[in-house]
Design an enzyme around this catalytic site. Structure first.
Site, mmCIF file in Angstrom:
data_model
loop_
_atom_site.group_PDB
_atom_site.id
_atom_site.type_symbol
_atom_site.label_atom_id
_atom_site.label_comp_id
_atom_site.label_asym_id
_atom_site.label_seq_id
_atom_site.Cartn_x
_atom_site.Cartn_y
_atom_site.Cartn_z
ATOM 1 N N GLU A 177 0.862 -1.181 0.000
ATOM 2 C CA GLU A 177 0.000 0.000 0.000
ATOM 3 C C GLU A 177 0.901 1.234 0.000
ATOM 4 O O GLU A 177 1.785 1.372 0.849
ATOM 5 C CB GLU A 177 -0.927 -0.019 1.230
ATOM 6 C CG GLU A 177 -1.893 1.144 1.237
ATOM 7 C CD GLU A 177 -3.193 0.848 1.990
ATOM 8 O OE1 GLU A 177 -3.432 -0.319 2.366
ATOM 9 O OE2 GLU A 177 -3.971 1.803 2.183
ATOM 10 N N ASN A 216 -3.436 -1.946 7.642
ATOM 11 C CA ASN A 216 -4.737 -2.459 7.202
ATOM 12 C C ASN A 216 -4.596 -3.980 7.113
ATOM 13 O O ASN A 216 -4.154 -4.516 6.114
ATOM 14 C CB ASN A 216 -5.118 -1.887 5.827
ATOM 15 C CG ASN A 216 -5.392 -0.392 5.910
ATOM 16 O OD1 ASN A 216 -5.925 0.096 6.907
ATOM 17 N ND2 ASN A 216 -5.035 0.340 4.863
ATOM 18 N N GLU A 237 -10.858 4.312 8.699
ATOM 19 C CA GLU A 237 -10.958 3.975 7.284
ATOM 20 C C GLU A 237 -11.457 2.546 7.096
ATOM 21 O O GLU A 237 -10.883 1.744 6.362
ATOM 22 C CB GLU A 237 -9.604 4.186 6.589
ATOM 23 C CG GLU A 237 -9.140 5.631 6.688
ATOM 24 C CD GLU A 237 -7.837 5.932 5.956
ATOM 25 O OE1 GLU A 237 -7.011 5.024 5.799
ATOM 26 O OE2 GLU A 237 -7.680 7.092 5.534
ATOM 27 N N ASP A 278 -2.884 14.200 6.817
ATOM 28 C CA ASP A 278 -2.310 12.956 6.306
ATOM 29 C C ASP A 278 -1.090 13.214 5.428
ATOM 30 O O ASP A 278 -1.188 13.135 4.203
ATOM 31 C CB ASP A 278 -3.386 12.211 5.494
ATOM 32 C CG ASP A 278 -2.996 10.773 5.217
ATOM 33 O OD1 ASP A 278 -2.029 10.295 5.823
ATOM 34 O OD2 ASP A 278 -3.658 10.136 4.387
ATOM 35 N N GLU A 310 3.820 9.183 -0.695
ATOM 36 C CA GLU A 310 2.428 9.086 -1.147
ATOM 37 C C GLU A 310 1.903 10.391 -1.739
ATOM 38 O O GLU A 310 1.332 10.398 -2.821
ATOM 39 C CB GLU A 310 1.543 8.642 0.023
ATOM 40 C CG GLU A 310 0.069 8.609 -0.335
ATOM 41 C CD GLU A 310 -0.831 8.138 0.810
ATOM 42 O OE1 GLU A 310 -0.309 7.787 1.881
ATOM 43 O OE2 GLU A 310 -2.053 8.122 0.601
HETATM 44 C C1 GCV Z 1 -2.511 2.301 5.328
HETATM 45 C C2 GCV Z 1 -3.860 7.262 4.222
HETATM 46 C C3 GCV Z 1 -3.420 6.382 3.097
HETATM 47 C C4 GCV Z 1 -3.830 4.943 3.337
HETATM 48 C C5 GCV Z 1 -3.247 4.482 4.686
HETATM 49 C C6 GCV Z 1 -3.747 5.422 5.772
HETATM 50 C C7 GCV Z 1 -3.165 5.119 7.133
HETATM 51 O O1 GCV Z 1 -5.248 7.368 4.256
HETATM 52 O O2 GCV Z 1 -3.925 6.862 1.891
HETATM 53 O O3 GCV Z 1 -3.327 4.170 2.282
HETATM 54 O O4 GCV Z 1 -3.574 3.151 4.979
HETATM 55 O O5 GCV Z 1 -3.396 6.746 5.447
HETATM 56 O O6 GCV Z 1 -2.231 5.794 7.514
HETATM 57 O O7 GCV Z 1 -3.639 4.220 7.796
#
Ligand code: GCV
Length: 666
Positions: free
Chosen positions: A148, A190, A274, A353, A381
């Site tokens: 991810e 996740n 999430e 974020d 990211e």
């Molecule tokens: C691992 C953001 C990212 C997600 C990530 C999340 C988190 O939303 O886009 O990919 O998930 O952060 O830190 O848990």
């Protein structure tokens, strides 16, 4: 000759000088039956031989009979703090003093680093101990091999739901130890599918091997945990943290895990976020969830790292009162002091974020009686996917140096997360890592500076961005001074350049939805994620003052006051805190709209400057590295142009105000 399947990053020792000695090694108060010490000796041998051409015969083997002898003396000195070291070169050789095995290993890597940066072995000298007790990497690797937010290939830990262990695994552990990392979370926060079964017999054998490889380099293995495990793998109908049967299930499970993985450091948990399950489902608090797991793991010496990335991700853009930035503080501040002593809260650097510019999370230091650690993201990211050059250490330094005003004299984020402010032991820094199975580990060869830099910074938060960049350049490339300087300057200005051509003045989020590379000004504007810029025909920005969402009031009064007033709010964060008219006059004497135009034209132009500087290094860096990075710069220039044009056109059309300089805006 066999081609290397992966590079050695900053441990690819270049010849530093031609030595004429032979080394012997002497252990006082340590023994080479201690695996970490044995690995330190192995690293010393490997490093010295490559850096100086001098031989370090294995103990027991005959020494070469010619040349002067130098001695590496490794001595136990109880006065040295845990994981710290003192190294001192002299005409006799080098002395390493430490009070534990990790200190020995870090001391040896420090010797090699100093030689790689230009000193003779006999000249090295340093006394150091880590700023932060926990210095961790978080992998977001999935068991199908995907990562991810990964931009460097697939996972090197997993393939088709199996754990892969090979020489690369050991090299990875070596690299991490060489920069002082002492904990690694090996799977995505996740936790789904096969990853939920990491705490079952299906994976214990491989995990035990992995934890040993890590342990031999002074690293504890951690895993991300599925809070709903009692349901998903236990067949229960609840995972309520206060339910007796759930607690009993966890007790049995954690016992089983530690019976098989005695070296496990603990678990990282993303709950109620999430779509991930958590205590809120059962009307329980975050502390109820974290403490239950903390209590269960306590007999084994394990810890629970509980993430504070909890927010409402089903927002309506018309609702201007709900503010995602507030969420962490709103959910966690009231529970300050309620967390058990083997629980540590992991807090993202900003309240949103990992944007290119955000204020520091008010939870850091806002919590005064709770173990806390800082989470940053070196996986790029939102900062260019390891295509665009973006040296992130300056951003992390800003966060660490930020005065929270939580406590006089010891109020910076660096103070808080080191444990200095509260005198706690469970504290530190974690980074979402940027590696994958690409042969160069980080996709863009230059992105390795963020990997190296995070480790060094978490070990020593007083290092400057420039010092870290220089070290990394010296160790990675064998460059003449002028070229090294060009590269260093490229790194140091790269974050600001990325910021200039992307979203302006702290507003963030104008990225392409889902993927997060490239511009889409309204891409997230009407979505459910709470990520709005609120641009209309008169102005842009989110009112987070006492008249708006009240977010600014989550800070201690000095900062709350500063952020609340657009005249005192640092301009780089102006649009994060305020809704500002396009005609607002900035301190530079430019209007806001003109600033948007100018910074975007400048950012694109400066990105071209970075690419041109890279071109000037042709012939100085290895050809394959040059070519790989050049390809990335070509893409970065497209991206910068796209950002410039989309952002400028959007605001020109919205505001109806033309660029004073009459440049092309569509
Ligand atoms: C691992 C953001 C990212 C997600 C990530 C999340 C988190 O939303 O886009 O990919 O998930 O952060 O830190 O848990």
């Amino acid at each position: 000759m066999e081609t290397k399947k992966w590079t050695q990053l900053w441990l690819d020792y270049h010849k530093a000088y031609e030595g004429d000695c032979v080394w012997e090694t002497k252990l006082e108060g340590f023994s080479d039956s201690q695996v970490v010490v044995a690995n330190a000796l192995y690293e010393f041998r490997r490093g010295i031989e490559a850096l100086t051409g001098e031989m370090v015969p294995d103990s027991g083997k005959d020494k070469a009979d010619e040349g002067k002898t130098l001695t590496l003396t490794i001595q136990n000195n109880k006065a040295i703090p845990s994981e710290g070291y003192h190294i001192e070169g002299s005409e006799k050789g080098v002395l390493v003093e430490a009070s534990d095995e990790r200190g020995v290993l870090y001391g040896v890597f420090a010797i090699l680093r100093q030689i790689g940066c230009g000193k003779k072995a006999t000249e090295v000298s340093e006394t150091a101990s880590p700023s932060n007790p926990l210095r961790m990497m978080n992998h977001w690797d999935n068991m199908d091999g995907s990562i991810e937010r990964g931009y460097s290939g697939e996972s090197f830990f997993y393939e088709k739901e199996e754990i892969v262990i090979n020489d690369r695994t050991r090299d990875y552990a070596r690299f991490m130890a060489s920069i002082g990392i002492n904990g690694i979370v090996i799977n995505n926060v996740n936790v789904k599918g096969a990853a939920s079964y990491l705490i079952t017999d299906r994976y214990f054998d491989q995990l035990a091997r992995l934890s040993e490889i890590f342990n031999d380099y002074g690293i504890s293995l951690f895993m991300s945990l599925n809070f709903a495990s009692p349901i998903e793998i236990g067949g229960m109908d609840t995972c309520d943290p206060l339910d007796e049967n759930v607690i009993a299930w966890w007790e049995n499970k954690v016992k089983e895990v530690y019976d098989r993985l005695p070296l496990l450091g603990g678990f990282l948990v993303k709950a109620d976020s999430e779509g991930r399950p958590g205590p809120f489902t059962y009307g329980r608090t975050q502390a109820d969830g974290a403490n239950m797991l903390g209590d269960v793991i306590k007999p084994y010496g394990g810890i629970i790292i509980w993430r504070c990335f909890v927010y409402n991700c089903t927002q309506d853009w018309r609702d201007t009162k709900t503010d995602r930035a507030r969420a962490g503080y709103d959910y966690f501040k009231d529970l300050d002091g309620a967390y058990h002593d083997n629980v540590v809260l992991q807090i993202k650097n900003g309240p949103m974020d990992f944007q290119i510019r955000e204020p520091v999370s008010p939870l850091l230091g806002g919590l005064q009686h709770t173990n806390q650690m800082l989470e940053v993201q070196i996986a790029q990211e939102y900062t260019g996917h390891q295509i665009d050059l973006c040296y992130l250490i300056p951003l992390f330094k800003e966060v660490l140096d930020f005065h929270t005003y939580c406590c006089e004299g010891k109020d910076t984020v660096a103070d808080v997360v080191s444990g200095r402010t509260m005198g706690n032991k469970l504290a530190g820094m974690a980074a979402v890592i940027n590696t994958g199975n690409d042969m160069n580990w980080t996709g863009n060869d230059l992105a390795a500076v963020n990997l190296y830099g995070f480790g060094r910074l978490s070990f020593d938060t007083t290092l400057s961005s420039e010092e870290i960049a220089k070290e990394w350049i010296a160790l990675t490339f064998d460059l003449p001074e002028k070229e090294a300087d060009v590269l260093c300057k490229m790194l140091l200005r790269s974050r600001e350049i990325y910021e200039k051509y992307s979203s302006p003045l702290g507003i963030g989020w104008m990225v392409t939805p889902n993927g997060h590379y490239g511009p889409s000004v309204d891409g997230y504007e009407y979505s459910r994620w709470g990520t709005y810029h609120r641009a209309d025909h008169l102005g842009i920005g989110v009112d987070r003052t006492d008249k708006g969402t009240g977010y600014a009031q989550q800070y201690y009064k000095e900062n709350a006051k500063m952020y609340n007033d657009p005249k005192t709010c640092p301009e780089e964060l102006l649009l994060f805190f305020h809704h500002i008219p396009y005609t607002w006059m900035l301190k530079t004497g430019k209007t806001l709209i003109q600033h948007i135009y100018d910074s975007h034209f400048e950012g694109e132009e400066e990105a071209r400057g970075l690419a041109a500087d890279w071109d000037s290094l042709k012939g100085a860096v290895p050809e394959e590295v040059f070519d790989r990075v050049k390809e990335r710069f070509d893409l970065q220039l497209d991206n910068a142009r796209e950002w410039r044009d989309q952002v400028n056109s959007y605001f020109y059309r919205k505001s109806g105000i033309a660029d004073e300089k009459g440049r092309t805006i569509y």
